[in-house]
Scaffold this motif. Structure first.
Motif, mmCIF file in Angstrom:
data_model
loop_
_atom_site.group_PDB
_atom_site.id
_atom_site.type_symbol
_atom_site.label_atom_id
_atom_site.label_comp_id
_atom_site.label_asym_id
_atom_site.label_seq_id
_atom_site.Cartn_x
_atom_site.Cartn_y
_atom_site.Cartn_z
ATOM 1 N N MET A 62 1.001 -1.155 0.038
ATOM 2 C CA MET A 62 0.014 0.152 -0.173
ATOM 3 C C MET A 62 1.002 1.133 0.270
ATOM 4 S SD MET A 62 -3.064 0.817 2.564
ATOM 5 C CE MET A 62 -3.808 2.462 2.599
ATOM 6 N N THR A 63 0.537 2.280 -0.973
ATOM 7 C CA THR A 63 1.111 3.491 -0.918
ATOM 8 C C THR A 63 0.444 4.435 0.099
ATOM 9 O OG1 THR A 63 -0.162 4.408 -2.827
ATOM 10 C CG2 THR A 63 1.781 3.008 -3.423
ATOM 11 N N LYS A 64 1.353 5.254 0.627
ATOM 12 C CA LYS A 64 0.962 6.528 1.248
ATOM 13 C C LYS A 64 -0.038 7.436 0.299
ATOM 14 C CE LYS A 64 4.988 9.333 1.461
ATOM 15 N NZ LYS A 64 5.892 10.007 2.409
ATOM 16 N N PRO A 65 -0.954 8.057 1.051
ATOM 17 C CA PRO A 65 -1.711 9.069 0.154
ATOM 18 C C PRO A 65 -0.875 10.296 0.280
ATOM 19 C CG PRO A 65 -2.619 9.008 2.423
ATOM 20 C CD PRO A 65 -1.566 7.934 2.259
ATOM 21 N N LEU A 66 -1.264 11.034 -1.171
ATOM 22 C CA LEU A 66 -0.688 12.460 -1.326
ATOM 23 C C LEU A 66 -1.333 13.535 -0.447
ATOM 24 C CD1 LEU A 66 -0.943 12.275 -5.383
ATOM 25 C CD2 LEU A 66 1.163 11.942 -3.787
ATOM 26 N N THR A 67 -0.392 14.298 -0.004
ATOM 27 C CA THR A 67 -0.841 15.287 0.901
ATOM 28 C C THR A 67 -1.164 16.513 -0.088
ATOM 29 O OG1 THR A 67 1.246 16.273 1.227
ATOM 30 C CG2 THR A 67 0.351 14.664 2.866
ATOM 31 N N ARG A 68 -1.895 17.499 0.504
ATOM 32 C CA ARG A 68 -1.907 18.601 -0.366
ATOM 33 C C ARG A 68 -0.645 19.500 -0.797
ATOM 34 N NH1 ARG A 68 -4.877 22.719 -2.257
ATOM 35 N NH2 ARG A 68 -4.642 24.716 -2.097
ATOM 36 N N ALA A 69 0.441 19.493 -0.080
ATOM 37 C CA ALA A 69 1.770 19.815 -0.398
ATOM 38 C C ALA A 69 2.298 18.755 -1.487
ATOM 39 C CB ALA A 69 2.604 19.785 0.715
ATOM 40 N N ASP A 70 2.167 17.588 -1.248
ATOM 41 C CA ASP A 70 2.621 16.695 -2.454
ATOM 42 C C ASP A 70 1.750 17.052 -3.973
ATOM 43 O OD1 ASP A 70 4.030 15.244 -0.655
ATOM 44 O OD2 ASP A 70 2.384 13.747 -0.388
ATOM 45 N N LYS A 71 0.385 17.348 -3.771
ATOM 46 C CA LYS A 71 -0.264 17.460 -4.841
ATOM 47 C C LYS A 71 0.441 18.714 -5.603
ATOM 48 C CE LYS A 71 -4.243 15.055 -3.521
ATOM 49 N NZ LYS A 71 -5.754 15.152 -3.549
ATOM 50 N N ARG A 72 0.691 19.831 -4.563
ATOM 51 C CA ARG A 72 1.053 21.008 -5.041
ATOM 52 C C ARG A 72 2.459 20.860 -5.851
ATOM 53 N NH1 ARG A 72 0.587 27.075 -3.479
ATOM 54 N NH2 ARG A 72 2.277 28.049 -4.299
ATOM 55 N N GLU A 73 3.403 20.251 -5.309
ATOM 56 C CA GLU A 73 4.641 19.812 -5.901
ATOM 57 C C GLU A 73 4.631 19.283 -7.112
ATOM 58 O OE1 GLU A 73 8.552 16.876 -5.299
ATOM 59 O OE2 GLU A 73 7.356 17.273 -3.286
ATOM 60 N N ALA A 74 3.544 18.370 -7.251
ATOM 61 C CA ALA A 74 3.402 17.561 -8.358
ATOM 62 C C ALA A 74 3.052 18.647 -9.703
ATOM 63 C CB ALA A 74 2.427 16.527 -8.348
ATOM 64 N N PHE A 75 2.177 19.444 -9.144
ATOM 65 C CA PHE A 75 1.427 20.401 -10.111
ATOM 66 C C PHE A 75 2.785 21.304 -10.543
ATOM 67 C CE2 PHE A 75 -0.109 24.528 -11.311
ATOM 68 C CZ PHE A 75 -1.236 24.217 -12.195
ATOM 69 N N GLU A 76 3.503 21.844 -9.641
ATOM 70 C CA GLU A 76 4.617 22.777 -10.030
ATOM 71 C C GLU A 76 5.550 22.115 -10.856
ATOM 72 O OE1 GLU A 76 6.004 24.204 -6.343
ATOM 73 O OE2 GLU A 76 4.474 25.571 -5.859
ATOM 74 N N ARG A 77 5.918 20.746 -10.582
ATOM 75 C CA ARG A 77 6.845 20.259 -11.340
ATOM 76 C C ARG A 77 6.385 19.974 -12.949
ATOM 77 N NH1 ARG A 77 8.222 14.798 -8.320
ATOM 78 N NH2 ARG A 77 8.807 14.296 -10.653
ATOM 79 N N ALA A 78 4.906 19.687 -13.154
ATOM 80 C CA ALA A 78 4.518 19.622 -14.312
ATOM 81 C C ALA A 78 4.201 20.824 -15.153
ATOM 82 C CB ALA A 78 2.930 19.039 -14.140
ATOM 83 N N THR A 79 4.231 21.945 -14.339
ATOM 84 C CA THR A 79 3.758 23.158 -14.847
ATOM 85 C C THR A 79 4.967 24.357 -14.851
ATOM 86 O OG1 THR A 79 2.715 24.239 -13.040
ATOM 87 C CG2 THR A 79 1.156 22.865 -14.690
ATOM 88 N N ARG A 80 6.276 23.651 -14.507
ATOM 89 C CA ARG A 80 7.248 24.697 -14.126
ATOM 90 C C ARG A 80 7.600 25.890 -15.494
ATOM 91 N NH1 ARG A 80 10.515 19.904 -13.241
ATOM 92 N NH2 ARG A 80 10.868 18.903 -15.214
ATOM 93 N N SER A 81 7.424 25.453 -16.555
ATOM 94 C CA SER A 81 7.841 26.073 -17.787
ATOM 95 C C SER A 81 6.750 27.109 -17.806
ATOM 96 C CB SER A 81 8.266 25.357 -19.044
ATOM 97 O OG SER A 81 7.091 24.496 -19.277
ATOM 98 N N LEU A 82 5.616 27.246 -17.108
ATOM 99 C CA LEU A 82 4.518 28.145 -17.474
ATOM 100 C C LEU A 82 5.121 29.664 -17.396
ATOM 101 C CD1 LEU A 82 1.618 28.738 -18.192
ATOM 102 C CD2 LEU A 82 1.178 28.936 -15.778
ATOM 103 N N ILE A 83 5.718 30.042 -16.313
ATOM 104 C CA ILE A 83 6.302 31.283 -16.114
ATOM 105 C C ILE A 83 7.392 31.698 -16.907
ATOM 106 C CG2 ILE A 83 7.197 32.903 -14.335
ATOM 107 C CD1 ILE A 83 4.257 32.000 -14.120
ATOM 108 N N SER A 84 8.384 30.666 -17.124
ATOM 109 C CA SER A 84 9.487 30.992 -18.061
ATOM 110 C C SER A 84 9.038 31.286 -19.487
ATOM 111 C CB SER A 84 10.551 29.900 -17.884
ATOM 112 O OG SER A 84 10.060 28.625 -18.215
ATOM 113 N N TRP A 85 8.151 30.414 -19.861
ATOM 114 C CA TRP A 85 7.680 30.557 -21.281
ATOM 115 C C TRP A 85 6.539 31.845 -21.631
ATOM 116 C CZ3 TRP A 85 6.348 24.974 -23.278
ATOM 117 C CH2 TRP A 85 7.286 24.158 -23.143
ATOM 118 N N HIS A 86 5.942 31.988 -20.595
ATOM 119 C CA HIS A 86 4.600 33.001 -20.910
ATOM 120 C C HIS A 86 4.624 33.744 -19.631
ATOM 121 C CE1 HIS A 86 3.245 30.282 -23.991
ATOM 122 N NE2 HIS A 86 3.309 29.207 -23.189
ATOM 123 N N GLY A 87 5.517 34.089 -18.955
ATOM 124 C CA GLY A 87 5.586 35.018 -17.658
ATOM 125 C C GLY A 87 5.013 36.307 -17.696
#
Length: 111
Positions: A1-26
């Protein structure tokens, strides 16, 4: 069984997936963009399909089609797993994480 994602984990995943948003379209997002435009920009940033992961790291997968982001402490399966962000929830999270305003909203900022 894996541990559930916390809100902070979800935010980290979001930031990793979208990290180029600001550098490309800031400059554009700093001026504020509508939900429709933000969705277009996020689709470009997320691309056709991508992901990352490794030992001791959150595993993520993402796709611009549907603005989907998956995450988990084990390898994610984009076919059978439910995304942690999808569609308007991805747009909403981008506004929160990157403090992006919507010029079509008449509400004044409270802070």
């Amino acid at each position: 069984m894996t541990k559930p994602l916390t809100r902070a984990d979800k935010r980290e995943a979001f930031e990793r997936a979208t990290r180029s948003l600001i550098s490309w379209h800031g400059e554009e997002v700093a001026q504020g963009v509508t939900d429709e435009r933000l969705a277009e920009l996020l689709a470009k940033v997320l691309g056709i399909f991508g992901g990352s992961g490794g030992p001791g790291s959150i595993s993520i997968a993402y796709s611009g089609s549907g603005l989907k982001i998956w995450a988990g402490w084990t390898t994610v399966n984009h076919v059978s797993d439910k995304p942690i962000f999808q569609g308007s929830a991805t747009v909403k999270m981008a506004r929160e994480v990157y403090n992006i305003t919507d010029p079509s909203q008449d509400q004044m900022a409270l802070f």
